[in-house]
Write a protein that holds these residues in place. Structure first.
Motif, PDB file in Angstrom:
ATOM      1  N   LEU A   1      32.003  87.761 -36.228  1.00 34.71           N
ATOM      2  CA  LEU A   1      32.734  87.561 -37.485  1.00 34.71           C
ATOM      3  C   LEU A   1      34.242  87.535 -37.244  1.00 34.71           C
ATOM      4  O   LEU A   1      34.751  88.300 -36.426  1.00 34.71           O
TER       5      LEU A   1
ATOM      6  N   ASP B   1      25.346  88.879 -34.631  1.00 34.93           N
ATOM      7  CA  ASP B   1      26.227  88.042 -35.458  1.00 34.93           C
ATOM      8  C   ASP B   1      27.458  88.799 -35.952  1.00 34.93           C
ATOM      9  O   ASP B   1      28.489  88.197 -36.211  1.00 34.93           O
ATOM     10  N   VAL B   2      27.325  90.113 -36.075  1.00 28.26           N
ATOM     11  CA  VAL B   2      28.436  90.906 -36.631  1.00 28.26           C
ATOM     12  C   VAL B   2      29.678  90.797 -35.744  1.00 28.26           C
ATOM     13  O   VAL B   2      30.796  90.673 -36.232  1.00 28.26           O
ATOM     14  N   ARG B   3      29.462  90.822 -34.435  1.00 29.05           N
ATOM     15  CA  ARG B   3      30.606  90.785 -33.505  1.00 29.05           C
ATOM     16  C   ARG B   3      31.327  89.437 -33.545  1.00 29.05           C
ATOM     17  O   ARG B   3      32.476  89.335 -33.181  1.00 29.05           O
TER      18      ARG B   3
ATOM     19  N   PRO C   1      37.635  88.030 -39.276  1.00 31.56           N
ATOM     20  CA  PRO C   1      38.252  88.417 -40.553  1.00 31.56           C
ATOM     21  C   PRO C   1      39.414  87.515 -40.973  1.00 31.56           C
ATOM     22  O   PRO C   1      39.583  87.253 -42.149  1.00 31.56           O
ATOM     23  N   VAL C   2      40.190  87.038 -39.997  1.00 29.45           N
ATOM     24  CA  VAL C   2      41.350  86.202 -40.348  1.00 29.45           C
ATOM     25  C   VAL C   2      40.880  84.883 -40.961  1.00 29.45           C
ATOM     26  O   VAL C   2      41.367  84.449 -42.013  1.00 29.45           O
TER      27      VAL C   2
ATOM     28  N   ALA D   1      38.008  84.394 -42.326  1.00 29.93           N
ATOM     29  CA  ALA D   1      37.324  84.714 -43.588  1.00 29.93           C
ATOM     30  C   ALA D   1      38.331  84.900 -44.718  1.00 29.93           C
ATOM     31  O   ALA D   1      38.085  84.481 -45.847  1.00 29.93           O
TER      32      ALA D   1
ATOM     33  N   ILE E   1      34.842 101.157 -37.100  1.00 32.89           N
ATOM     34  CA  ILE E   1      33.565 101.807 -37.393  1.00 32.89           C
ATOM     35  C   ILE E   1      32.365 100.888 -37.103  1.00 32.89           C
ATOM     36  O   ILE E   1      31.302 101.361 -36.687  1.00 32.89           O
ATOM     37  N   THR E   2      32.580  99.597 -37.266  1.00 33.01           N
ATOM     38  CA  THR E   2      31.476  98.643 -37.007  1.00 33.01           C
ATOM     39  C   THR E   2      31.005  98.760 -35.560  1.00 33.01           C
ATOM     40  O   THR E   2      29.805  98.774 -35.281  1.00 33.01           O
TER      41      THR E   2
ATOM     42  N   ILE F   1      28.967 101.825 -35.079  1.00 31.87           N
ATOM     43  CA  ILE F   1      27.614 101.648 -35.644  1.00 31.87           C
ATOM     44  C   ILE F   1      26.751 100.819 -34.687  1.00 31.87           C
ATOM     45  O   ILE F   1      25.605 101.172 -34.393  1.00 31.87           O
ATOM     46  N   LEU F   2      27.342  99.721 -34.196  1.00 33.19           N
ATOM     47  CA  LEU F   2      26.571  98.846 -33.304  1.00 33.19           C
ATOM     48  C   LEU F   2      26.188  99.566 -32.017  1.00 33.19           C
ATOM     49  O   LEU F   2      25.064  99.437 -31.522  1.00 33.19           O
TER      50      LEU F   2
END
Lengths: 168, 71
Positions: B56, B52-54, B58-59, B61, B3-4, B7-8
């Motif tokens: 990120l 910056d979102v792209r 998750p692993v 984090a 979904i991110t 949105i982008l």
């Protein structure tokens, strides 16, 4: 109970890996700061992992989403409070913004220098100089003699003079 | 597609019709989604690029979460 915790941990991990970017974007839409948003998302998940009444959580994804929203709003409120304190201090001190920044810079420089003092000397310096507590009371608080307080203060000033010789 | 990314792409005005439908369905799921989208659209107008979102990870984090949780 332990099995339940392991199960929830697995579920949180799976949701985290899948929705991390989306959650960061949610927090970012409030904070406008990606690093702070990452902290919020991570903290919300830690909070969920450590929640005692985990069996009361009906929808884990929604629960984490709400936690992220609440933590983001909390962060905004605390930064607003800090801003208000900053503005109040500025007004009551009668300093210009430029003076305030210079003052703040000196304060930070002093704090850094105090941080390098040996532990005992640092405590004595903080109590006597920064908090204005009397030698006698400082001695009582730290369980040392007044002469030892004076010794640590002398030592602190000597070190600080060297640390800050180029600063002022 | 996550979904991110939708949105982008929406914020950058390059969403295909098919993806647009998926995003609409997600927006309809909850008021929170709509509110979030509208805050992001406002930020976009103010000049935000969301690059910056792209970046990120998750692993990585999640490893931070485990590390913080063990402290």
């Amino acid at each position: 109970m332990l099995e339940k915790n392991i199960e929830i941990r697995k579920q949180v991990e799976a949701l985290f890996l899948k929705h991390y970017k989306e959650w960061c974007l949610l927090s970012y839409s409030y904070l406008g700061d990606m690093s702070a948003s990452e902290d919020v998302v991570q903290d919300a998940c830690i909070k969920t992992l450590n929640r005692k009444k985990q069996n009361e959580i009906k929808d884990l994804k929604s629960y984490i989403g709400v936690a992220i929203r609440n933590l983001s709003l909390k962060k905004i409120q605390s930064s607003k409070k800090l801003q208000e304190i900053h503005e109040d201090r500025l007004q009551s001190s009668g300093l210009s913004h430029e003076d305030y920044l210079i003052d703040e810079e000196n304060r930070i420089r002093l704090q850094k220098a105090v941080d390098v003092l040996p532990n005992k000397s640092k405590k004595v310096f903080e109590l006597c100089v920064l908090e204005g507590i009397k030698y006698k009371n400082t001695a009582e608080v730290l369980g040392i003699s007044i002469n030892t307080v004076k010794f640590h203060l002398k030592k602190s000033f000597k070190i600080l003079r060297l640390e800050l010789q180029d600063a002022f | 597609m996550d979904i991110t990314e939708l949105i982008l792409e929406k914020l950058n005005h390059n969403l295909t019709n098919e993806k647009e439908e998926k995003l609409k369905a997600w927006l309809k799921e909850s008021y929170t989604h709509e509110a979030m989208m509208s805050r992001l659209e406002r930020m976009k107008i103010e000049g935000e690029d969301f690059n910056d979102v792209r970046k990120l990870n998750p692993v990585e984090a999640w490893q931070k979460v485990l590390k913080k949780d063990n402290k």
